[in-house]
Enzyme design. Structure first.
Site, PDB file in Angstrom:
ATOM      1  N   GLY A  10      35.201 -25.726  -8.553  1.00 41.90           N
ATOM      2  CA  GLY A  10      36.259 -25.491  -9.543  1.00 41.90           C
ATOM      3  C   GLY A  10      36.504 -24.002  -9.728  1.00 41.90           C
ATOM      4  N   ARG A  71      36.970 -28.538  -3.670  1.00 38.73           N
ATOM      5  CA  ARG A  71      35.687 -29.226  -3.863  1.00 38.73           C
ATOM      6  C   ARG A  71      35.329 -29.868  -2.526  1.00 38.73           C
ATOM      7  NH1 ARG A  71      33.833 -28.795  -8.771  1.00 38.73           N
ATOM      8  NH2 ARG A  71      35.246 -28.732 -10.562  1.00 38.73           N
ATOM      9  N   ASP A 102      26.978 -24.987  -8.793  1.00 38.83           N
ATOM     10  CA  ASP A 102      25.782 -25.588  -8.177  1.00 38.83           C
ATOM     11  C   ASP A 102      26.097 -26.328  -6.879  1.00 38.83           C
ATOM     12  OD1 ASP A 102      27.017 -27.616  -9.806  1.00 38.83           O
ATOM     13  OD2 ASP A 102      25.239 -28.826  -9.382  1.00 38.83           O
ATOM     14  N   THR A 124      30.955 -20.450 -12.810  1.00 40.05           N
ATOM     15  CA  THR A 124      31.425 -21.735 -13.337  1.00 40.05           C
ATOM     16  C   THR A 124      31.571 -21.597 -14.844  1.00 40.05           C
ATOM     17  OG1 THR A 124      30.835 -24.024 -13.891  1.00 40.05           O
ATOM     18  CG2 THR A 124      29.019 -22.616 -13.315  1.00 40.05           C
ATOM     19  N   ILE A 125      32.632 -22.154 -15.373  1.00 40.98           N
ATOM     20  CA  ILE A 125      32.784 -22.114 -16.832  1.00 40.98           C
ATOM     21  C   ILE A 125      31.676 -22.912 -17.499  1.00 40.98           C
ATOM     22  CG2 ILE A 125      35.280 -21.777 -16.713  1.00 40.98           C
ATOM     23  CD1 ILE A 125      35.487 -24.733 -17.774  1.00 40.98           C
ATOM     24  N   ASP A 126      30.999 -23.782 -16.731  1.00 35.79           N
ATOM     25  CA  ASP A 126      29.921 -24.600 -17.301  1.00 35.79           C
ATOM     26  C   ASP A 126      28.647 -23.779 -17.543  1.00 35.79           C
ATOM     27  OD1 ASP A 126      31.668 -26.693 -17.110  1.00 35.79           O
ATOM     28  OD2 ASP A 126      30.758 -27.555 -15.312  1.00 35.79           O
ATOM     29  N   ASP A 128      25.999 -23.347 -15.915  1.00 31.24           N
ATOM     30  CA  ASP A 128      24.742 -24.100 -15.777  1.00 31.24           C
ATOM     31  C   ASP A 128      24.074 -23.969 -14.417  1.00 31.24           C
ATOM     32  OD1 ASP A 128      26.636 -25.527 -14.416  1.00 31.24           O
ATOM     33  OD2 ASP A 128      26.413 -27.384 -15.549  1.00 31.24           O
ATOM     34  N   ARG A 161      42.115 -34.306 -42.075  1.00 28.08           N
ATOM     35  CA  ARG A 161      41.705 -35.150 -40.943  1.00 28.08           C
ATOM     36  C   ARG A 161      40.354 -34.734 -40.375  1.00 28.08           C
ATOM     37  NH1 ARG A 161      47.623 -35.011 -38.013  1.00 28.08           N
ATOM     38  NH2 ARG A 161      48.390 -36.940 -38.925  1.00 28.08           N
ATOM     39  N   MET A 168      35.110 -29.049 -21.615  1.00 27.68           N
ATOM     40  CA  MET A 168      34.474 -29.368 -20.329  1.00 27.68           C
ATOM     41  C   MET A 168      32.953 -29.239 -20.430  1.00 27.68           C
ATOM     42  SD  MET A 168      36.931 -28.040 -17.279  1.00 27.68           S
ATOM     43  CE  MET A 168      38.355 -29.024 -16.796  1.00 27.68           C
ATOM     44  N   ARG A 170      30.315 -31.454 -17.769  1.00 26.52           N
ATOM     45  CA  ARG A 170      29.911 -32.799 -17.352  1.00 26.52           C
ATOM     46  C   ARG A 170      28.433 -33.037 -17.558  1.00 26.52           C
ATOM     47  NH1 ARG A 170      32.041 -32.562 -11.369  1.00 26.52           N
ATOM     48  NH2 ARG A 170      31.653 -30.391 -11.896  1.00 26.52           N
ATOM     49  N   GLU A 221      32.442 -33.073 -22.376  1.00 33.07           N
ATOM     50  CA  GLU A 221      32.967 -34.249 -21.659  1.00 33.07           C
ATOM     51  C   GLU A 221      31.857 -35.161 -21.119  1.00 33.07           C
ATOM     52  OE1 GLU A 221      35.125 -33.318 -18.043  1.00 33.07           O
ATOM     53  OE2 GLU A 221      33.862 -31.576 -17.718  1.00 33.07           O
ATOM     54  N   ARG A 253      41.942 -37.349 -35.212  1.00 35.72           N
ATOM     55  CA  ARG A 253      42.804 -36.956 -34.090  1.00 35.72           C
ATOM     56  C   ARG A 253      41.940 -36.322 -33.001  1.00 35.72           C
ATOM     57  NH1 ARG A 253      45.812 -39.691 -36.391  1.00 35.72           N
ATOM     58  NH2 ARG A 253      47.996 -39.327 -37.007  1.00 35.72           N
ATOM     59  N   GLN A 261      40.970 -24.596 -20.230  1.00 38.25           N
ATOM     60  CA  GLN A 261      39.733 -23.804 -20.323  1.00 38.25           C
ATOM     61  C   GLN A 261      39.417 -23.034 -19.046  1.00 38.25           C
ATOM     62  OE1 GLN A 261      36.660 -26.654 -22.458  1.00 38.25           O
ATOM     63  NE2 GLN A 261      38.253 -27.784 -21.409  1.00 38.25           N
ATOM     64  N   ARG A 262      39.965 -23.476 -17.931  1.00 39.22           N
ATOM     65  CA  ARG A 262      39.643 -22.816 -16.653  1.00 39.22           C
ATOM     66  C   ARG A 262      40.699 -21.797 -16.243  1.00 39.22           C
ATOM     67  NH1 ARG A 262      37.591 -27.353 -13.034  1.00 39.22           N
ATOM     68  NH2 ARG A 262      39.226 -26.695 -11.639  1.00 39.22           N
TER      69      ARG A 262
HETATM   70  O1  F6P Z   1      33.211 -27.204 -12.338  1.00 34.24           O
HETATM   71  C1  F6P Z   1      33.319 -27.087 -13.680  1.00 34.24           C
HETATM   72  C2  F6P Z   1      34.228 -28.076 -14.301  1.00 34.24           C
HETATM   73  O2  F6P Z   1      35.051 -27.293 -15.072  1.00 34.24           O
HETATM   74  C3  F6P Z   1      33.579 -29.168 -15.124  1.00 34.24           C
HETATM   75  O3  F6P Z   1      33.215 -28.815 -16.412  1.00 34.24           O
HETATM   76  C4  F6P Z   1      34.625 -30.248 -15.090  1.00 34.24           C
HETATM   77  O4  F6P Z   1      34.041 -31.495 -15.295  1.00 34.24           O
HETATM   78  C5  F6P Z   1      35.172 -30.107 -13.722  1.00 34.24           C
HETATM   79  O5  F6P Z   1      35.045 -28.755 -13.381  1.00 34.24           O
HETATM   80  C6  F6P Z   1      36.566 -30.576 -13.507  1.00 34.24           C
HETATM   81  O6  F6P Z   1      36.856 -30.434 -12.157  1.00 34.24           O
HETATM   82  P1  F6P Z   1      38.236 -30.725 -11.454  1.00 34.24           P
HETATM   83  O7  F6P Z   1      39.109 -29.549 -11.703  1.00 34.24           O
HETATM   84  O8  F6P Z   1      37.899 -30.861 -10.019  1.00 34.24           O
HETATM   85  O9  F6P Z   1      38.796 -31.963 -12.057  1.00 34.24           O
END
Ligand code: F6P
Length: 342
Positions: A10, A71, A102, A124-126, A128, A161, A168, A170, A221, A253, A261-262
């Site tokens: 990503g 990917r 990763d 990676t924005i994750d 991790d 509310r 994001m 996973r 997510e 809501r 976010q990306r």
């Molecule tokens: O790789 C990081 C990530 O942003 C995850 O947090 C997210 O689940 C995934 O990419 C979404 O990937 P794609 O853009 O392939 O749907």
């Protein structure tokens, strides 16, 4: 030297800043950089273009990756690893510099074991990737997500509310925890710890009985949610939103931030991190390193074995989980106060 450069997995803000630094420092040292488009797939298919300092001018601030990404895992495609090695030899490369999360870096670690020279940069924005404390893209994504949660706060308050924001993440809750704390979320649901919908609902009822009229929950997510049997289906944000609405009776809501976010420009800190990694990558290539991951540890950029990325994902550390907990609705209090079970 001839250096192959690619971005895989990503995308994230800051990739172009790293590309710029790699190309500039390499060219200043008399090296040539060959950029491969679409990550490992471009290496397998020989989709490459020479990169010069002139071509990478003005990209420091831009989002995405000028090299494009995909990917694509070479170990999942027949003949792909042989094709990577063939490209390496045909293009007379001395080393690959690989920007990845990763998946991309995991493949890089395996390829490096077979003799392909590789230096990896974590992105990676994750946030991790194992072995490093920071990945390119994370700081920007936190800022983007926190700003979105701020905005959700004000509209939630206007309408009394309960607002659920899905971010994001996973496998880990870095983005949820950091953006949630920064934006004052009342609860944060992440993959590392299971959230019970029953106790979360009870905590919110208690909070609202005590005078609050709106609340915000940030949900990763991939959050682990318990008690959702009746609420099965949809994203984790949807499950939490539905579960809380049914149990509390509040108006709820859901906002799913998704790829917002990306995208966009990297923050100054991501530009800095990406630049430091890019420069360190060329130094590592010159020093003859291989199977090496560049890692941000404190303020330093250090070299660690690339194989460190392989066992999995780096979870949010207990100190940050503790901070998030102390700033969230007290989920153990409702029982103590004798609230009605939902
Ligand atoms: O790789 C990081 C990530 O942003 C995850 O947090 C997210 O689940 C995934 O990419 C979404 O990937 P794609 O853009 O392939 O749907």
């Amino acid at each position: 030297m001839r250096i192959g450069l690619l971005t895989g997995g990503g995308d994230c803000p800051g990739l172009n800043a790293a590309i710029r630094a790699v190309v500039r420092v390499a060219q200043d040292s008399g090296d040539q950089v060959l950029g491969f488009r679409h990550g490992w797939r471009g290496v397998v298919e020989g989709e490459s273009t020479p990169l010069t300092t002139q071509q990478t001018k003005g990209i420091l601030q831009s989002g995405g990756t000028i090299l494009r990404t995909a990917r694509y895992h070479p170990y999942e495609h027949e003949g792909a690893t042989e094709a990577v090695r063939a490209t390496f030899e045909r293009e007379r490369l001395d080393c690959f510099v690989v920007l990845g999360g990763d998946g991309t870096l995991g493949a890089a670690a395996l390829l490096a074991e077979t003799g392909v020279r590789i230096v990896g940069i974590p992105k990676t924005i994750d946030n991790d990737v194992l072995g490093t404390e920071r990945c390119i893209g994370f700081a920007t994504a936190v800022a983007t997500a926190a700003e979105a949660v701020d905005r959700v706060h004000t509209t939630g308050e206007s309408h009394d509310r309960l607002m659920v924001v899905e971010v994001m993440g996973r496998s880990t809750g870095w983005l949820a925890v950091f953006s949630g704390i920064a934006a004052g979320a009342d609860a944060i649901c992440i993959p590392e710890q299971t959230t019970s919908l029953d106790s979360l609902s009870a905590a919110f009822r208690s909070r609202h009985e005590a005078g609050s009229t709106s609340s915000v929950v940030v949900v990763a997510e991939g959050a682990a949610i318990a008690g959702a049997e009746d609420d099965a289906g949809g994203t984790k944000g949807a499950i939490v939103a539905r579960g809380l609405e049914r149990r509390t009776g509040f108006e709820v809501r859901l906002t799913i931030l998704g790829h917002v976010q990306r995208g966009g420009e990297p923050t100054a800190l991501d530009r800095l991190l990406a630049t430091a990694f890019g420069v360190a990558a060329i130094d590592a290539v010159h020093d003859g390193c291989t199977a090496t991951l560049l890692a941000a540890i404190g303020e330093e950029t250090v070299r660690v074995p690339l194989g460190k990325v392989r066992p999995g994902r780096r979870p949010v550390p207990p100190s940050m989980l503790a901070l998030a907990k102390r700033m969230s609705v007290p989920r153990e209090v409702p029982q103590a106060l004798g609230c009605r079970a939902p």
